[in-house]
Design a protein around this motif. Sequence first.
Motif, mmCIF file in Angstrom:
data_model
loop_
_atom_site.group_PDB
_atom_site.id
_atom_site.type_symbol
_atom_site.label_atom_id
_atom_site.label_comp_id
_atom_site.label_asym_id
_atom_site.label_seq_id
_atom_site.Cartn_x
_atom_site.Cartn_y
_atom_site.Cartn_z
ATOM 1 N N PRO A 1 0.838 -1.194 0.000
ATOM 2 C CA PRO A 1 0.000 0.000 0.000
ATOM 3 C C PRO A 1 0.875 1.247 0.000
ATOM 4 C CG PRO A 1 -0.353 -1.307 1.996
ATOM 5 C CD PRO A 1 0.691 -2.002 1.203
ATOM 6 N N ASP A 2 0.415 2.245 -0.676
ATOM 7 C CA ASP A 2 1.176 3.486 -0.735
ATOM 8 C C ASP A 2 0.212 4.643 -0.558
ATOM 9 O OD1 ASP A 2 3.154 5.381 -1.142
ATOM 10 O OD2 ASP A 2 2.813 5.398 -3.312
ATOM 11 N N GLN A 3 0.138 5.134 0.664
ATOM 12 C CA GLN A 3 -0.800 6.211 0.950
ATOM 13 C C GLN A 3 -0.062 7.530 1.097
ATOM 14 O OE1 GLN A 3 -2.524 4.422 4.525
ATOM 15 N NE2 GLN A 3 -4.492 4.817 3.545
ATOM 16 N N ASN A 4 -0.607 8.550 0.468
ATOM 17 C CA ASN A 4 -0.039 9.894 0.577
ATOM 18 C C ASN A 4 -1.224 10.839 0.680
ATOM 19 O OD1 ASN A 4 2.998 9.418 -0.202
ATOM 20 N ND2 ASN A 4 1.778 8.234 -1.651
ATOM 21 N N LEU A 5 -1.637 11.117 1.885
ATOM 22 C CA LEU A 5 -2.857 11.907 2.015
ATOM 23 C C LEU A 5 -2.970 12.627 3.354
ATOM 24 C CD1 LEU A 5 -5.013 10.238 4.029
ATOM 25 C CD2 LEU A 5 -5.126 8.761 2.058
ATOM 26 N N ILE A 6 -3.897 13.591 3.343
ATOM 27 C CA ILE A 6 -4.300 14.275 4.571
ATOM 28 C C ILE A 6 -5.789 13.972 4.725
ATOM 29 C CG2 ILE A 6 -4.724 16.512 5.679
ATOM 30 C CD1 ILE A 6 -2.503 17.681 3.850
#
Length: 311
Positions: free
Chosen positions: A14-19
């Motif tokens: 998984p690769d999450q990049n968020l606010i």
Amino acid sequence: MPDKEDTVVNFPLPDQNLIQNFILESSAIRGRVIRLGSVLDKIVSAHDAPEAIAQLMAETVALSAVLSSMLKYEGIFILQVQGDGPVSMVVCDVNSEGHVRGCVTYNEEKYEAKLKEKNKKPLSLEDMFGTGYLAFTVDQGAHTERYQGIVALDGKNLEECVQHYFEQSEQVETVIRLAVDRVEDAWRAGGVMIQRMPLDEKDVQSEVVEQEEENWARASVLLKTCKDEELLDQKLHENTILLRLFHEEGVRVLDSTDLIAKCRCSEERLLGILSTMPKDDIAHIVEDGKIMMTCEFCKTTYAIIPSDELL
Ligand SMILES: [Zn+2]
């Protein structure tokens, strides 16, 4: 029969990049969770800095994502850490579209000398930056005045310095929990921030105020129970983290923003810089009819062919 290797399915990590913004419904508390994967790794790796400096940079990027909640309109949030030590500057900015970039300036010799002096023990924030400060700027163009905050680098890490800023200033009460580390050789970060919202005037009665004091104290304690492993484990959904922490407080997720590693540099901007330089200086940097310029943030190299007006 298919080859045995063909039958192995490799699920991507998984690769999450968020606010992800949220509120606690039972109280006047709002917050945000941030997750950073490939975006953080791309920004930090581009600078190829020694591990401890890369760590500082990764922390600055993660903190910027957390603090960019100060942007209420379209604009740019800039976090800058400056000092007179081996690391002279780390800057990161996040805009309202979620574009993130970062840059670091350090002196390799001074850094090596400090490592030697400390006999390879981990370097403190003071060892790295010397005497310095952390500053942030909220630039929202014509919407509001540019807002700036500043705090001395007085803490064991950058997160603590930011925490001091909120304690010292008249800002809203804030608690931040941040984890930044390499996981399977790639930089990862996760963090949660909670902030206490001002009460409506009609709610300023002693019972409500007392209740809100308790709510705030409880949420702050709960947030501190969040483990680094949880914040960094991208297989764990951010909503699960929030539920684990605040299931009794009625946590509700609001809007989210995807974070993207994207710089604002362009050939046009660089030409703009060149046009402000004396012609003599430009003549010195032209080689084979071109000017090679590298962006300090994303490390993209541009080969600019100067127009006649520049020369
Ligand atoms: Zn760039």
